[in-house]
Design a protein around this motif. Sequence first.
Motif, PDB file in Angstrom:
ATOM      1  N   VAL A 196       0.882  -1.175   0.000  1.00  0.00           N
ATOM      2  CA  VAL A 196       0.000   0.000   0.000  1.00  0.00           C
ATOM      3  C   VAL A 196       0.915   1.220   0.000  1.00  0.00           C
ATOM      4  N   THR A 197       0.698   2.138  -0.934  1.00  0.00           N
ATOM      5  CA  THR A 197       1.549   3.321  -1.018  1.00  0.00           C
ATOM      6  C   THR A 197       0.778   4.538  -0.562  1.00  0.00           C
ATOM      7  N   GLU A 198       1.336   5.260   0.408  1.00  0.00           N
ATOM      8  CA  GLU A 198       0.663   6.482   0.840  1.00  0.00           C
ATOM      9  C   GLU A 198       0.927   7.582  -0.181  1.00  0.00           C
ATOM     10  N   TYR A 199      -0.145   8.267  -0.577  1.00  0.00           N
ATOM     11  CA  TYR A 199      -0.035   9.303  -1.593  1.00  0.00           C
ATOM     12  C   TYR A 199       0.554  10.576  -1.006  1.00  0.00           C
ATOM     13  N   ASN A 200       1.642  11.067  -1.604  1.00  0.00           N
ATOM     14  CA  ASN A 200       2.165  12.398  -1.285  1.00  0.00           C
ATOM     15  C   ASN A 200       2.963  12.888  -2.490  1.00  0.00           C
ATOM     16  N   LEU A 201       3.556  14.063  -2.390  1.00  0.00           N
ATOM     17  CA  LEU A 201       4.242  14.635  -3.559  1.00  0.00           C
ATOM     18  C   LEU A 201       5.394  13.754  -4.032  1.00  0.00           C
ATOM     19  N   GLU A 202       6.104  13.134  -3.066  1.00  0.00           N
ATOM     20  CA  GLU A 202       7.259  12.303  -3.438  1.00  0.00           C
ATOM     21  C   GLU A 202       6.808  10.997  -4.096  1.00  0.00           C
ATOM     22  N   THR A 203       5.779  10.356  -3.513  1.00  0.00           N
ATOM     23  CA  THR A 203       5.399   9.033  -4.027  1.00  0.00           C
ATOM     24  C   THR A 203       4.550   9.118  -5.285  1.00  0.00           C
ATOM     25  N   SER A 204       3.899  10.278  -5.545  1.00  0.00           N
ATOM     26  CA  SER A 204       2.982  10.339  -6.689  1.00  0.00           C
ATOM     27  C   SER A 204       3.708  10.007  -7.998  1.00  0.00           C
ATOM     28  N   VAL A 205       4.953  10.460  -8.125  1.00  0.00           N
ATOM     29  CA  VAL A 205       5.733  10.166  -9.343  1.00  0.00           C
ATOM     30  C   VAL A 205       5.935   8.660  -9.478  1.00  0.00           C
ATOM     31  N   LYS A 206       6.326   8.007  -8.379  1.00  0.00           N
ATOM     32  CA  LYS A 206       6.561   6.552  -8.423  1.00  0.00           C
ATOM     33  C   LYS A 206       5.276   5.787  -8.737  1.00  0.00           C
ATOM     34  N   ILE A 207       4.163   6.253  -8.139  1.00  0.00           N
ATOM     35  CA  ILE A 207       2.882   5.575  -8.356  1.00  0.00           C
ATOM     36  C   ILE A 207       2.546   5.559  -9.848  1.00  0.00           C
ATOM     37  N   PHE A 208       2.765   6.706 -10.524  1.00  0.00           N
ATOM     38  CA  PHE A 208       2.395   6.781 -11.937  1.00  0.00           C
ATOM     39  C   PHE A 208       3.439   6.127 -12.854  1.00  0.00           C
ATOM     40  N   ASP A 209       4.638   5.859 -12.334  1.00  0.00           N
ATOM     41  CA  ASP A 209       5.652   5.161 -13.137  1.00  0.00           C
ATOM     42  C   ASP A 209       5.339   3.675 -13.298  1.00  0.00           C
ATOM     43  N   VAL A 210       4.590   3.124 -12.358  1.00  0.00           N
ATOM     44  CA  VAL A 210       4.260   1.693 -12.440  1.00  0.00           C
ATOM     45  C   VAL A 210       3.072   1.557 -13.393  1.00  0.00           C
ATOM     46  N   PRO A 211       3.210   0.727 -14.453  1.00  0.00           N
ATOM     47  CA  PRO A 211       2.192   0.747 -15.507  1.00  0.00           C
ATOM     48  C   PRO A 211       0.904  -0.006 -15.165  1.00  0.00           C
ATOM     49  N   VAL A 212       0.388   0.197 -13.958  1.00  0.00           N
ATOM     50  CA  VAL A 212      -0.886  -0.419 -13.566  1.00  0.00           C
ATOM     51  C   VAL A 212      -1.959   0.657 -13.706  1.00  0.00           C
ATOM     52  N   GLU A 213      -2.946   0.423 -14.578  1.00  0.00           N
ATOM     53  CA  GLU A 213      -3.888   1.513 -14.878  1.00  0.00           C
ATOM     54  C   GLU A 213      -5.064   1.569 -13.906  1.00  0.00           C
ATOM     55  N   ASN A 214      -5.222   0.537 -13.064  1.00  0.00           N
ATOM     56  CA  ASN A 214      -6.322   0.541 -12.099  1.00  0.00           C
ATOM     57  C   ASN A 214      -5.790   0.901 -10.722  1.00  0.00           C
ATOM     58  N   HIS A 215      -6.281   1.988 -10.154  1.00  0.00           N
ATOM     59  CA  HIS A 215      -5.853   2.409  -8.816  1.00  0.00           C
ATOM     60  C   HIS A 215      -7.046   2.384  -7.875  1.00  0.00           C
ATOM     61  N   ILE A 216      -6.849   1.823  -6.691  1.00  0.00           N
ATOM     62  CA  ILE A 216      -7.885   1.912  -5.658  1.00  0.00           C
ATOM     63  C   ILE A 216      -7.343   2.853  -4.587  1.00  0.00           C
ATOM     64  N   LEU A 217      -8.187   3.749  -4.111  1.00  0.00           N
ATOM     65  CA  LEU A 217      -7.745   4.740  -3.120  1.00  0.00           C
ATOM     66  C   LEU A 217      -8.607   4.641  -1.869  1.00  0.00           C
ATOM     67  N   LEU A 218      -7.937   4.587  -0.736  1.00  0.00           N
ATOM     68  CA  LEU A 218      -8.624   4.621   0.558  1.00  0.00           C
ATOM     69  C   LEU A 218      -8.423   6.015   1.149  1.00  0.00           C
ATOM     70  N   PHE A 219      -9.508   6.729   1.343  1.00  0.00           N
ATOM     71  CA  PHE A 219      -9.460   8.076   1.943  1.00  0.00           C
ATOM     72  C   PHE A 219      -9.815   7.941   3.422  1.00  0.00           C
ATOM     73  N   THR A 220      -8.875   8.236   4.296  1.00  0.00           N
ATOM     74  CA  THR A 220      -9.142   8.124   5.734  1.00  0.00           C
ATOM     75  C   THR A 220      -8.125   8.961   6.504  1.00  0.00           C
ATOM     76  N   PRO A 221      -8.501   9.496   7.680  1.00  0.00           N
ATOM     77  CA  PRO A 221      -7.471  10.157   8.499  1.00  0.00           C
ATOM     78  C   PRO A 221      -6.603   9.078   9.157  1.00  0.00           C
ATOM     79  N   THR A 222      -5.281   9.240   9.078  1.00  0.00           N
ATOM     80  CA  THR A 222      -4.392   8.207   9.626  1.00  0.00           C
ATOM     81  C   THR A 222      -4.327   8.255  11.154  1.00  0.00           C
ATOM     82  N   ASN A 223      -4.942   9.275  11.767  1.00  0.00           N
ATOM     83  CA  ASN A 223      -4.890   9.340  13.232  1.00  0.00           C
ATOM     84  C   ASN A 223      -6.216   8.913  13.878  1.00  0.00           C
ATOM     85  N   SER A 224      -7.121   8.301  13.085  1.00  0.00           N
ATOM     86  CA  SER A 224      -8.411   7.893  13.672  1.00  0.00           C
ATOM     87  C   SER A 224      -8.238   6.610  14.482  1.00  0.00           C
TER      88      SER A 224
END
Length: 329
Positions: A185-213
């Motif tokens: 699981v990759t946490e989305y941020n400015l640094e990782t966004s480039v890596k996420i899009f470099d991997v040629p997987v066209e289907n992305h699932i996103l979990l939106f949640t506060p990490t301090n809950s």
Amino acid sequence: SSQNLSEEFAEAARQLKKEAPRIQFGKIDVTHQHDLRKEFNIREFPTVKFFVDGSREDPIDCKGVRQASTFITWVKRRTGPSTVLINSTDQAEAIINADDLAVIGFFKELDNDSVEVFCETARDVPEMPFGMTVSKDVHANYGIQKKTLVVFKKGKPVHNEVLEDGRKNKLDLTRLIKTFTLDLVTEYNLETSVKIFDVPVENHILLFTPTNSETFNEIYENYKSAAAEFRGKIMFVLVDTKETRNGRIFEYFRIREVDVPAVRILNLTSNAKYKMPADEVTVKNLKEFCQSYLNGKAKLHLSSEEIPEDWDKTPVKVLVGKNFNRIVF
């Protein structure tokens, strides 16, 4: 950035000048070279293309390569053998332990379709070493009986993919192997966004949640558990909703505070979005959602504004997602 890539590209050129003087490196500023930009259909920057045997036709795209060392590996694998032939367990261990990641193909003989697909895949994944073997000793040492591709991480096998002829293609294997350059699981941020899009997987699932809950740990474990099953098919991304810098991504998916935790699937090619029908982030719900999406059964999620009160007042009607179908069709 373009500047960084330009520097890495120049460094690769310097190093390869000694090792492979036949390979020439060149740089074009397409803002001044409109004809070349049109001829080679350059749409994004920077773009790297590899021309073979002096031909202008069909150059090979070099995508997602960002470091000098990876450029060098990519070029070498295009011009020479893309994998190392392993004859002994010692040799296998040396390759497996030299880097964080390594990929080994176990085959019975060296001339079949699976070997060809494996070697083609190695050309497209210069980030990690590839080796292949037909040695019975090496097979026995790792307990491998069938034609198998094994991914090793930090010296230990983390994935076995059985290679039956004709069933696995290069793109599927490339996607699968490249996902190991990221966490499950990759946490989305400015640094990782480039890596996420470099991997040629066209289907992305996103979990939106506060990490301090309070429920975060449980939800995250469920998410990771589902991620393991869909590796290579769906990229699992975590978006921390308490991180203000992620604001644009919440807007894009129309996620409000009352919606979280929320789960969405995005297809990068069509930009189609899908909403998990169940509210609870359980392993069962996640798996059912992912499977129905891959089977083409998931319902498109069209987030819509409310219908304006005066939508019908003027000759030009105001349409939003909620009244579009009814009025148009």
